[in-house]
Design a protein around this motif. Structure first.
Motif, PDB file in Angstrom:
ATOM      1  N   ASN A  89       0.809  -1.221   0.000  1.00  0.00           N
ATOM      2  CA  ASN A  89       0.000   0.000   0.000  1.00  0.00           C
ATOM      3  C   ASN A  89       0.840   1.268   0.000  1.00  0.00           C
ATOM      4  OD1 ASN A  89      -2.158  -1.700   0.098  1.00  0.00           O
ATOM      5  ND2 ASN A  89      -2.793  -1.210   2.171  1.00  0.00           N
ATOM      6  N   TYR A  90       1.884   1.276   0.807  1.00  0.00           N
ATOM      7  CA  TYR A  90       2.718   2.466   0.887  1.00  0.00           C
ATOM      8  C   TYR A  90       3.554   2.620  -0.387  1.00  0.00           C
ATOM      9  CZ  TYR A  90       1.748   3.239   5.861  1.00  0.00           C
ATOM     10  OH  TYR A  90       1.132   3.514   7.055  1.00  0.00           O
ATOM     11  N   GLY A  91       3.938   3.854  -0.655  1.00  0.00           N
ATOM     12  CA  GLY A  91       4.759   4.111  -1.830  1.00  0.00           C
ATOM     13  C   GLY A  91       5.618   5.349  -1.632  1.00  0.00           C
ATOM     14  N   ILE A  92       6.630   5.488  -2.484  1.00  0.00           N
ATOM     15  CA  ILE A  92       7.492   6.665  -2.478  1.00  0.00           C
ATOM     16  C   ILE A  92       7.265   7.414  -3.792  1.00  0.00           C
ATOM     17  CG2 ILE A  92       9.822   7.589  -2.235  1.00  0.00           C
ATOM     18  CD1 ILE A  92       9.015   5.963   0.176  1.00  0.00           C
ATOM     19  N   LEU A 111       0.502  18.681  -4.224  1.00  0.00           N
ATOM     20  CA  LEU A 111      -0.056  17.570  -3.462  1.00  0.00           C
ATOM     21  C   LEU A 111      -0.946  18.076  -2.335  1.00  0.00           C
ATOM     22  CD1 LEU A 111       3.056  15.227  -3.028  1.00  0.00           C
ATOM     23  CD2 LEU A 111       1.308  15.130  -4.803  1.00  0.00           C
ATOM     24  N   GLU A 112      -2.053  17.387  -2.128  1.00  0.00           N
ATOM     25  CA  GLU A 112      -2.900  17.689  -0.983  1.00  0.00           C
ATOM     26  C   GLU A 112      -2.320  16.996   0.257  1.00  0.00           C
ATOM     27  OE1 GLU A 112      -7.057  17.066  -1.555  1.00  0.00           O
ATOM     28  OE2 GLU A 112      -7.016  17.812  -3.634  1.00  0.00           O
ATOM     29  N   GLU A 113      -2.383  17.685   1.371  1.00  0.00           N
ATOM     30  CA  GLU A 113      -1.739  17.202   2.595  1.00  0.00           C
ATOM     31  C   GLU A 113      -2.252  15.839   3.039  1.00  0.00           C
ATOM     32  OE1 GLU A 113      -1.905  19.039   6.825  1.00  0.00           O
ATOM     33  OE2 GLU A 113      -0.337  20.131   5.743  1.00  0.00           O
ATOM     34  N   GLU A 114      -3.499  15.550   2.769  1.00  0.00           N
ATOM     35  CA  GLU A 114      -4.089  14.278   3.207  1.00  0.00           C
ATOM     36  C   GLU A 114      -3.511  13.080   2.454  1.00  0.00           C
ATOM     37  OE1 GLU A 114      -7.972  14.179   0.208  1.00  0.00           O
ATOM     38  OE2 GLU A 114      -8.202  14.924   2.265  1.00  0.00           O
ATOM     39  N   ASP A 115      -2.792  13.335   1.348  1.00  0.00           N
ATOM     40  CA  ASP A 115      -2.303  12.256   0.502  1.00  0.00           C
ATOM     41  C   ASP A 115      -0.881  11.815   0.818  1.00  0.00           C
ATOM     42  OD1 ASP A 115      -4.695  12.113  -0.968  1.00  0.00           O
ATOM     43  OD2 ASP A 115      -4.060  13.770  -2.270  1.00  0.00           O
ATOM     44  N   ASP A 175      11.399  13.117  -2.150  1.00  0.00           N
ATOM     45  CA  ASP A 175      10.806  11.803  -1.914  1.00  0.00           C
ATOM     46  C   ASP A 175       9.656  11.970  -0.936  1.00  0.00           C
ATOM     47  OD1 ASP A 175      12.648  10.591  -3.573  1.00  0.00           O
ATOM     48  OD2 ASP A 175      14.013  10.089  -1.940  1.00  0.00           O
ATOM     49  N   VAL A 176       8.476  11.501  -1.338  1.00  0.00           N
ATOM     50  CA  VAL A 176       7.267  11.688  -0.540  1.00  0.00           C
ATOM     51  C   VAL A 176       6.673  10.319  -0.204  1.00  0.00           C
ATOM     52  CG1 VAL A 176       5.005  12.787  -0.415  1.00  0.00           C
ATOM     53  CG2 VAL A 176       6.824  13.845  -1.771  1.00  0.00           C
ATOM     54  N   LEU A 177       6.463  10.069   1.081  1.00  0.00           N
ATOM     55  CA  LEU A 177       5.853   8.812   1.519  1.00  0.00           C
ATOM     56  C   LEU A 177       4.341   8.947   1.460  1.00  0.00           C
ATOM     57  CD1 LEU A 177       6.174   5.968   2.802  1.00  0.00           C
ATOM     58  CD2 LEU A 177       6.142   7.097   5.043  1.00  0.00           C
ATOM     59  N   VAL A 178       3.714   8.074   0.663  1.00  0.00           N
ATOM     60  CA  VAL A 178       2.253   8.102   0.538  1.00  0.00           C
ATOM     61  C   VAL A 178       1.690   6.797   1.108  1.00  0.00           C
ATOM     62  CG1 VAL A 178       2.276   9.630  -1.455  1.00  0.00           C
ATOM     63  CG2 VAL A 178       2.311   7.165  -1.830  1.00  0.00           C
ATOM     64  N   PRO A 179       0.547   6.856   1.818  1.00  0.00           N
ATOM     65  CA  PRO A 179      -0.005   5.652   2.453  1.00  0.00           C
ATOM     66  C   PRO A 179      -0.777   4.752   1.503  1.00  0.00           C
ATOM     67  CG  PRO A 179      -1.382   7.531   2.968  1.00  0.00           C
ATOM     68  CD  PRO A 179      -0.220   8.063   2.191  1.00  0.00           C
ATOM     69  N   ASP A 180      -1.193   5.294   0.344  1.00  0.00           N
ATOM     70  CA  ASP A 180      -1.980   4.521  -0.617  1.00  0.00           C
ATOM     71  C   ASP A 180      -1.428   4.799  -2.015  1.00  0.00           C
ATOM     72  OD1 ASP A 180      -3.902   3.442  -2.360  1.00  0.00           O
ATOM     73  OD2 ASP A 180      -5.517   3.776  -0.912  1.00  0.00           O
ATOM     74  N   ARG A 181      -0.560   3.924  -2.463  1.00  0.00           N
ATOM     75  CA  ARG A 181       0.144   4.134  -3.727  1.00  0.00           C
ATOM     76  C   ARG A 181      -0.819   4.177  -4.920  1.00  0.00           C
ATOM     77  NH1 ARG A 181       2.767  -0.048  -3.507  1.00  0.00           N
ATOM     78  NH2 ARG A 181       1.892  -1.260  -5.215  1.00  0.00           N
ATOM     79  N   ILE A 215       5.738   6.726  -8.791  1.00  0.00           N
ATOM     80  CA  ILE A 215       5.527   6.224  -7.428  1.00  0.00           C
ATOM     81  C   ILE A 215       6.080   4.805  -7.345  1.00  0.00           C
ATOM     82  CG2 ILE A 215       3.870   5.841  -5.577  1.00  0.00           C
ATOM     83  CD1 ILE A 215       1.915   7.652  -7.063  1.00  0.00           C
ATOM     84  N   ASP A 216       7.107   4.639  -6.559  1.00  0.00           N
ATOM     85  CA  ASP A 216       7.755   3.342  -6.405  1.00  0.00           C
ATOM     86  C   ASP A 216       7.225   2.619  -5.169  1.00  0.00           C
ATOM     87  OD1 ASP A 216       9.423   3.874  -8.601  1.00  0.00           O
ATOM     88  OD2 ASP A 216      10.901   4.886  -7.328  1.00  0.00           O
TER      89      ASP A 216
END
Length: 288
Positions: free
Chosen positions: A222-225, A236-240, A252-258, A270-271
């Motif tokens: 689920n997580y992605g960079i 980017l919206e802060e919630e993302d 590099d941005v850590l996202v919870p839902d790739r 997005i890796d």
């Protein structure tokens, strides 16, 4: 779900150093391996000490195999195997002498099990432990911990300092142990590649606080960079996102839902996120 270990709102303050273990909570389901991760000084060893009641906790509840952990409950301690980072036996002992001592402590101690592990690990039972290499002493400690047939294995940096071949051998032993669905492991380690291979759950500890506890597969799948330039990051919206870190050429941005991020931000790179990358960004990155 049944849990081998439950830690609820565990707190401990060292007034002299100022370090505080702050409301640490996590659970280890039976039949699983929990990877316990954090940089040096994050509080992993203090947490383990509190679990085992070798360190007095200021507050919090700890349940091991469904029972509250108390000093006087020697029966519960019989069901826990522990391996520390460092000396687990006096150096002037031989492995044979260490086994005799353990036999007098643990009711379920099995000499045949112990001999099997000594043979498997290539350890001379007549040799003084102080002449063992680092890897050999850890193998002895792990073999001894398993030979009294515990249900919960608590390992504090048990694979640190081992070469890759030895670490792989130990990981195989741990996986064999949890083939029994009543067996569980809490594995404290800073070697995230080991946890990528065998852990079912990951708990991140940073500066005395749990910053993430989740299934490893949730982190991996689920997580992605997201790799961004300045303008893309500003859009980017802060919630993302969870955290970000600026490098020489990109952010590099850590996202919870790739997958969600990929649908929302068309063309974004997005890796997949490794456990190591997630830990690095959550510890070193800027958070929302």
């Amino acid at each position: 779900m049944d849990y081998a270990l439950e830690v609820k709102n565990l707190s401990k303050t060292y007034k002299r150093s100022g370090f505080t273990l702050d409301n640490v909570s996590f659970r280890v389901p039976k039949g699983t391996i929990m990877g316990f991760v954090g940089e040096n000084g994050a509080g992993k060893s203090t947490t383990i000490g509190c679990i085992l009641n070798t360190i007095f906790r200021d507050k919090g509840e700890i349940y091991v195999l469904g029972k509250e952990m108390r000093d006087q409950d020697t029966n519960l301690r019989q069901r826990i195997g522990v391996v520390y980072d460092g000396d687990n036996f006096p150096g002037y002992y031989t492995a044979e002498q260490a086994g005799k001592v353990m036999r007098g402590i643990y009711r379920k101690w099995d000499d045949e099990y112990f001999e099997k592990y000594l043979d498997r690990f290539g350890l001379d039972k007549k040799q003084k432990i102080k002449t063992y290499s680092r890897g050999m002493t850890m193998k002895l400690a792990i073999g001894a911990a398993l030979s009294h047939k515990p249900e919960l294995l608590i390992l504090d940096e048990a694979t640190s300092g081992l070469d890759p071949v030895m670490r792989e051998e130990m990981l195989e032993v741990f996986l064999e142990f949890i083939e029994d669905e009543n067996h569980s492991i809490l594995l404290s380690s800073h070697i995230t590649s080991d946890l990528e291979k065998i852990a079912d759950y990951i708990t991140f500890l940073h500066e005395g606080k749990v910053i993430l506890t989740a299934e490893k597969d949730e982190i991996r799948y689920n997580y992605g960079i997201m790799r961004c330039r300045d303008r893309e990051f500003e859009a980017l919206e802060e919630e993302d996102w969870i955290a970000w870190r600026k490098g020489d050429y990109q952010i590099d941005v850590l996202v919870p839902d790739r997958e969600k991020a990929a649908r929302k931000y068309k063309g974004a790179v997005i890796d997949h996120a490794s456990v190591d990358e997630v830990m690095l960004l959550m510890v070193k990155g800027e958070k929302r």
